[in-house]
Design an enzyme around this catalytic site. Sequence first.
Site, PDB file in Angstrom:
ATOM      1  N   ASN A  87      12.694 -11.942 -23.906  1.00 24.50           N
ATOM      2  CA  ASN A  87      12.532 -13.312 -23.432  1.00 24.50           C
ATOM      3  C   ASN A  87      12.967 -14.270 -24.531  1.00 24.50           C
ATOM      4  O   ASN A  87      12.647 -14.057 -25.704  1.00 24.50           O
ATOM      5  CB  ASN A  87      11.069 -13.574 -23.066  1.00 24.50           C
ATOM      6  CG  ASN A  87      10.598 -12.712 -21.904  1.00 24.50           C
ATOM      7  OD1 ASN A  87      11.362 -12.450 -20.975  1.00 24.50           O
ATOM      8  ND2 ASN A  87       9.352 -12.270 -21.942  1.00 24.50           N
ATOM      9  N   GLY A  93      10.438 -17.512 -20.891  1.00 27.81           N
ATOM     10  CA  GLY A  93       9.046 -17.058 -20.890  1.00 27.81           C
ATOM     11  C   GLY A  93       8.560 -16.557 -22.236  1.00 27.81           C
ATOM     12  O   GLY A  93       7.536 -15.871 -22.310  1.00 27.81           O
ATOM     13  N   HIS A 100      11.234  -9.835 -29.917  1.00 22.45           N
ATOM     14  CA  HIS A 100      10.685  -8.533 -29.559  1.00 22.45           C
ATOM     15  C   HIS A 100      11.326  -8.033 -28.280  1.00 22.45           C
ATOM     16  O   HIS A 100      11.711  -8.818 -27.415  1.00 22.45           O
ATOM     17  CB  HIS A 100       9.161  -8.594 -29.403  1.00 22.45           C
ATOM     18  CG  HIS A 100       8.675  -9.734 -28.566  1.00 22.45           C
ATOM     19  ND1 HIS A 100       8.605 -11.025 -29.043  1.00 22.45           N
ATOM     20  CD2 HIS A 100       8.274  -9.792 -27.277  1.00 22.45           C
ATOM     21  CE1 HIS A 100       8.158 -11.824 -28.099  1.00 22.45           C
ATOM     22  NE2 HIS A 100       7.960 -11.109 -26.997  1.00 22.45           N
ATOM     23  N   HIS A 102      10.476  -5.949 -24.969  1.00 18.91           N
ATOM     24  CA  HIS A 102       9.446  -5.346 -24.111  1.00 18.91           C
ATOM     25  C   HIS A 102      10.013  -4.057 -23.522  1.00 18.91           C
ATOM     26  O   HIS A 102      11.125  -4.063 -22.963  1.00 18.91           O
ATOM     27  CB  HIS A 102       9.109  -6.266 -22.925  1.00 18.91           C
ATOM     28  CG  HIS A 102       8.482  -7.563 -23.274  1.00 18.91           C
ATOM     29  ND1 HIS A 102       7.144  -7.819 -23.093  1.00 18.91           N
ATOM     30  CD2 HIS A 102       9.022  -8.713 -23.755  1.00 18.91           C
ATOM     31  CE1 HIS A 102       6.876  -9.063 -23.454  1.00 18.91           C
ATOM     32  NE2 HIS A 102       8.004  -9.632 -23.858  1.00 18.91           N
TER      33      HIS A 102
HETATM   34  P1  AMP Z   1       6.786 -13.007 -24.819  1.00 19.27           P
HETATM   35  O1  AMP Z   1       6.076 -13.780 -23.734  1.00 19.27           O
HETATM   36  O2  AMP Z   1       8.066 -12.371 -24.393  1.00 19.27           O
HETATM   37  O3  AMP Z   1       6.909 -13.825 -26.083  1.00 19.27           O
HETATM   38  O4  AMP Z   1       5.853 -11.759 -25.121  1.00 19.27           O
HETATM   39  C1  AMP Z   1       4.736 -11.849 -25.943  1.00 19.27           C
HETATM   40  C2  AMP Z   1       3.860 -10.689 -25.582  1.00 19.27           C
HETATM   41  O5  AMP Z   1       2.935 -10.480 -26.617  1.00 19.27           O
HETATM   42  C3  AMP Z   1       3.048 -10.892 -24.294  1.00 19.27           C
HETATM   43  O6  AMP Z   1       3.401  -9.894 -23.337  1.00 19.27           O
HETATM   44  C4  AMP Z   1       1.608 -10.780 -24.760  1.00 19.27           C
HETATM   45  O7  AMP Z   1       0.773 -10.132 -23.842  1.00 19.27           O
HETATM   46  C5  AMP Z   1       1.748 -10.007 -26.059  1.00 19.27           C
HETATM   47  N1  AMP Z   1       0.687 -10.191 -27.028  1.00 19.27           N
HETATM   48  C6  AMP Z   1       0.122 -11.348 -27.409  1.00 19.27           C
HETATM   49  N2  AMP Z   1      -0.791 -11.130 -28.357  1.00 19.27           N
HETATM   50  C7  AMP Z   1      -0.792  -9.796 -28.598  1.00 19.27           C
HETATM   51  C8  AMP Z   1      -1.518  -8.936 -29.479  1.00 19.27           C
HETATM   52  N3  AMP Z   1      -2.444  -9.413 -30.329  1.00 19.27           N
HETATM   53  N4  AMP Z   1      -1.266  -7.608 -29.432  1.00 19.27           N
HETATM   54  C9  AMP Z   1      -0.346  -7.120 -28.577  1.00 19.27           C
HETATM   55  N5  AMP Z   1       0.378  -7.865 -27.729  1.00 19.27           N
HETATM   56  C10 AMP Z   1       0.158  -9.191 -27.735  1.00 19.27           C
END
Ligand code: AMP
Length: 114
Positions: A87, A93, A100, A102
Site C-alpha cells: 500500500n 491505504g 512493507h 503484506h
Molecule cells: P498498511 O495499512 O499497509 O500501512 O499496513 C499496516 C499494517 O500494520 C496493518 O495491516 C496493521 O494491522 C499492521 N500493524 C499495525 N500495528 C502492528 C503491530 N504492532 N504488529 C503487527 N502488525 C501491526
Amino acid sequence: MGDTLFGKIIRREIPADIVYEDDDVLAFRDINPQAPVHVLFIPKRAIATLDDAQPSDAALLGTLLLAAAAYARNEGLAKDGYRTVINCNDHGGQTVFHLHVHLLAGRQMHWPPG
Ligand code: AMP
C-alpha cells in the site's frame, strides 16, 4: 525520516510475532489479520513508502519480495496461492510509513480488492 512502530519492532522495543529474519528483512504476523495467514515483510533499512524508493533500493525491494515468496513456498502456501500487497500513501491505504509487503494467504482472494 521519522521512526515508526515497525522501527520499534526491529529494535525489539515492542513485541511482535516474528516468523522470519535475515540481515536485511524482518517478517512478523499482522496484528489485525485479513486472512488466515497475514505476514508483513519489512526491510530493516526503512523506506517510508514505495514512492520514496530509489533505483539504489532495487536490490532491497527484490530481496523483500523474494523473502515473501520463499516464506510462502516453505509454508506450503504457494500451490494454492497467495497475494502480496504494497500500500502506498493515503489512497493506497497505507497507515505505517515504513514500506512493507503484506503476504495474505489461506483463503480465496477477490479482485478488484475494493
Ligand atoms: P498498511 O495499512 O499497509 O500501512 O499496513 C499496516 C499494517 O500494520 C496493518 O495491516 C496493521 O494491522 C499492521 N500493524 C499495525 N500495528 C502492528 C503491530 N504492532 N504488529 C503487527 N502488525 C501491526
